[in-house]
Design a protein around this motif. Structure first.
Motif, PDB file in Angstrom:
ATOM      1  N   MET A  98       0.871  -1.112   0.169  1.00 34.80           N
ATOM      2  CA  MET A  98       0.155  -0.056  -0.066  1.00 34.80           C
ATOM      3  C   MET A  98       0.872   1.249  -0.013  1.00 34.80           C
ATOM      4  N   VAL A  99       1.990   1.327   0.915  1.00 32.54           N
ATOM      5  CA  VAL A  99       2.757   2.422   0.879  1.00 32.54           C
ATOM      6  C   VAL A  99       3.371   2.462  -0.580  1.00 32.54           C
ATOM      7  N   TYR A 100       3.874   1.380  -1.302  1.00 30.38           N
ATOM      8  CA  TYR A 100       4.135   1.526  -2.725  1.00 30.38           C
ATOM      9  C   TYR A 100       3.486   2.230  -3.570  1.00 30.38           C
ATOM     10  N   MET A 101       1.919   1.638  -3.452  1.00 29.98           N
ATOM     11  CA  MET A 101       1.248   2.257  -4.543  1.00 29.98           C
ATOM     12  C   MET A 101       0.938   3.816  -4.498  1.00 29.98           C
ATOM     13  N   ALA A 102       0.983   3.988  -2.898  1.00 27.32           N
ATOM     14  CA  ALA A 102       0.525   5.696  -2.552  1.00 27.32           C
ATOM     15  C   ALA A 102       1.816   6.141  -3.210  1.00 27.32           C
ATOM     16  N   VAL A 103       3.026   5.863  -2.955  1.00 28.01           N
ATOM     17  CA  VAL A 103       4.211   6.745  -3.616  1.00 28.01           C
ATOM     18  C   VAL A 103       4.165   6.645  -4.867  1.00 28.01           C
ATOM     19  N   THR A 104       3.980   5.605  -5.544  1.00 33.06           N
ATOM     20  CA  THR A 104       3.559   5.465  -6.883  1.00 33.06           C
ATOM     21  C   THR A 104       2.814   6.445  -7.684  1.00 33.06           C
ATOM     22  N   MET A 105       1.673   6.482  -6.950  1.00 32.84           N
ATOM     23  CA  MET A 105       0.604   7.272  -7.581  1.00 32.84           C
ATOM     24  C   MET A 105       0.348   8.890  -6.975  1.00 32.84           C
ATOM     25  N   ALA A 106       1.482   9.081  -6.173  1.00 34.08           N
ATOM     26  CA  ALA A 106       1.558  10.454  -5.796  1.00 34.08           C
ATOM     27  C   ALA A 106       2.032  11.581  -6.914  1.00 34.08           C
ATOM     28  N   GLY A 108       3.968  13.874  -9.211  1.00 35.68           N
ATOM     29  CA  GLY A 108       5.253  14.006  -9.449  1.00 35.68           C
ATOM     30  C   GLY A 108       6.131  12.645  -9.280  1.00 35.68           C
ATOM     31  N   ALA A 109       5.478  11.645  -8.947  1.00 35.29           N
ATOM     32  CA  ALA A 109       6.120  10.179  -8.950  1.00 35.29           C
ATOM     33  C   ALA A 109       6.323   9.807 -10.407  1.00 35.29           C
ATOM     34  N   PRO A 110       7.484   9.154 -10.665  1.00 36.86           N
ATOM     35  CA  PRO A 110       7.593   8.877 -11.954  1.00 36.86           C
ATOM     36  C   PRO A 110       6.277   8.025 -12.542  1.00 36.86           C
ATOM     37  N   GLY A 111       5.765   8.572 -13.655  1.00 37.00           N
ATOM     38  CA  GLY A 111       4.619   7.663 -14.230  1.00 37.00           C
ATOM     39  C   GLY A 111       3.471   8.274 -13.765  1.00 37.00           C
ATOM     40  N   ALA A 112       3.389   8.904 -12.791  1.00 31.62           N
ATOM     41  CA  ALA A 112       2.123   9.667 -12.264  1.00 31.62           C
ATOM     42  C   ALA A 112       1.782  10.831 -13.167  1.00 31.62           C
ATOM     43  N   GLY A 130       3.312   3.414 -14.015  1.00 32.90           N
ATOM     44  CA  GLY A 130       4.190   3.955 -12.673  1.00 32.90           C
ATOM     45  C   GLY A 130       4.729   2.698 -12.046  1.00 32.90           C
ATOM     46  N   GLY A 131       5.670   3.148 -10.999  1.00 32.91           N
ATOM     47  CA  GLY A 131       6.371   1.993 -10.291  1.00 32.91           C
ATOM     48  C   GLY A 131       7.560   1.340 -10.747  1.00 32.91           C
ATOM     49  N   ILE A 132       8.193   0.437  -9.903  1.00 30.42           N
ATOM     50  CA  ILE A 132       9.266  -0.113 -10.647  1.00 30.42           C
ATOM     51  C   ILE A 132       8.604  -1.816 -11.142  1.00 30.42           C
ATOM     52  N   PRO A 133       8.797  -1.732 -12.375  1.00 22.96           N
ATOM     53  CA  PRO A 133       8.390  -3.085 -12.926  1.00 22.96           C
ATOM     54  C   PRO A 133       8.610  -4.261 -12.196  1.00 22.96           C
ATOM     55  N   LEU A 134       9.701  -4.514 -11.640  1.00 20.01           N
ATOM     56  CA  LEU A 134      10.297  -5.778 -11.055  1.00 20.01           C
ATOM     57  C   LEU A 134       9.723  -5.835  -9.741  1.00 20.01           C
ATOM     58  N   LEU A 135       9.647  -4.853  -8.848  1.00 17.95           N
ATOM     59  CA  LEU A 135       8.837  -4.757  -7.569  1.00 17.95           C
ATOM     60  C   LEU A 135       7.421  -5.162  -7.806  1.00 17.95           C
ATOM     61  N   THR A 136       6.779  -4.533  -8.761  1.00 17.29           N
ATOM     62  CA  THR A 136       5.259  -4.763  -9.148  1.00 17.29           C
ATOM     63  C   THR A 136       5.137  -6.058  -9.482  1.00 17.29           C
ATOM     64  N   GLY A 137       5.999  -6.756 -10.355  1.00 11.94           N
ATOM     65  CA  GLY A 137       5.930  -8.115 -10.686  1.00 11.94           C
ATOM     66  C   GLY A 137       6.152  -8.989  -9.591  1.00 11.94           C
ATOM     67  N   VAL A 138       6.997  -8.652  -8.452  1.00 13.12           N
ATOM     68  CA  VAL A 138       6.967  -9.592  -7.335  1.00 13.12           C
ATOM     69  C   VAL A 138       5.914  -9.716  -6.709  1.00 13.12           C
ATOM     70  N   LEU A 139       5.122  -8.298  -6.343  1.00  6.75           N
ATOM     71  CA  LEU A 139       4.150  -8.171  -5.614  1.00  6.75           C
ATOM     72  C   LEU A 139       3.061  -8.899  -6.093  1.00  6.75           C
ATOM     73  N   ALA A 194      -5.553  -6.931  -8.296  1.00  5.96           N
ATOM     74  CA  ALA A 194      -6.447  -5.760  -9.364  1.00  5.96           C
ATOM     75  C   ALA A 194      -5.775  -4.616  -9.208  1.00  5.96           C
ATOM     76  N   MET A 195      -5.530  -4.098  -8.087  1.00  2.00           N
ATOM     77  CA  MET A 195      -5.061  -2.637  -8.005  1.00  2.00           C
ATOM     78  C   MET A 195      -3.491  -2.648  -8.394  1.00  2.00           C
ATOM     79  N   LEU A 196      -2.595  -3.730  -8.080  1.00  2.00           N
ATOM     80  CA  LEU A 196      -1.370  -3.579  -8.304  1.00  2.00           C
ATOM     81  C   LEU A 196      -1.267  -3.832  -9.967  1.00  2.00           C
TER      82      LEU A 196
END
Length: 199
Positions: A98-106, A108-112, A130-139, A194-196
């Motif tokens: 959830m922290v990762y998604m909040a930071v990614t969606m803020a 000014g975040a890359p891809g936001a 947005g986000g880091i593809p590897l981390l998103t894939g692991v999650l 689904a959110m990820l």
């Protein structure tokens, strides 16, 4: 979250119902389970707030910082209990996701998306992921396995022999039924997956 409004509404309703059931469980279970149920309720309501379609309510820019702080605190709390069981580790992973998604969606975040709509508009308008593809894939892999494992736990292995007391019978209150708690966790796992996917 990103995506069509209908899927956002469905995710929001599912997460609200799951969070509400977790609150109901806090009144019917022992203290250790009560703490877990409170954490799951926070997760359910937080996911419901994130899933609210941006077309209905565009969150202010500071909303994502609040999500990050709330779920950062939930992560610290889950970390203290992580040594005592796998379910606390799952809470830790969920809170960090959830922290990762909040930071990614803020904003000014890359891809936001820029402007006041934060990450809600990034994919709906064809923005970059947005986000880091590897981390998103692991999650995503973690939640896919979690959902499959939880779904398997809902399938009855054998029928109870004649005369044997039924587990989870009518003497249990709605808040203390283990199969409903598992279904609630399964629902939130599917919603998190689904959110990820939208990142």
């Amino acid at each position: 979250m990103h995506g069509p409004a209908l899927s956002g509404w469905l995710l929001m309703v599912l997460c609200l119902v799951a969070g509400g059931y977790c609150l109901l469980r806090t009144r019917a279970v022992a203290e250790e389970e009560r703490r877990a149920a409170r954490g799951e309720a926070v997760m359910g309501f937080g996911m419901a707030a994130m899933a609210l379609p941006a077309a209905v309510l565009a969150p202010p820019d500071w909303t994502w910082a609040v999500y990050a702080v709330v779920f950062g605190a939930a992560s610290l709390r889950a970390l203290t209990g992580a040594r005592s069981g796998a379910h606390h580790v799952h809470h830790l992973v969920g809170s960090l996701a959830m922290v990762y998604m909040a930071v990614t969606m803020a904003p000014g975040a890359p891809g936001a998306a820029g402007g006041g709509q934060g990450g809600h508009a990034a994919h709906g308008a064809g923005g970059a992921a947005g986000g880091i593809p590897l981390l998103t894939g692991v999650l995503l892999a973690y939640y896919a396995l979690y959902v499959l494992r939880s779904a398997g736990g809902l399938i009855p292995v054998t029928a109870a022999p004649a005369g044997a007391p039924a587990t989870g019978g009518p003497h249990l209150s709605w808040g203390a039924r283990p199969e409903l708690a598992l279904a609630c966790r399964l629902t939130m796992g599917i919603a998190m997956f689904a959110m990820l996917l939208t990142l």
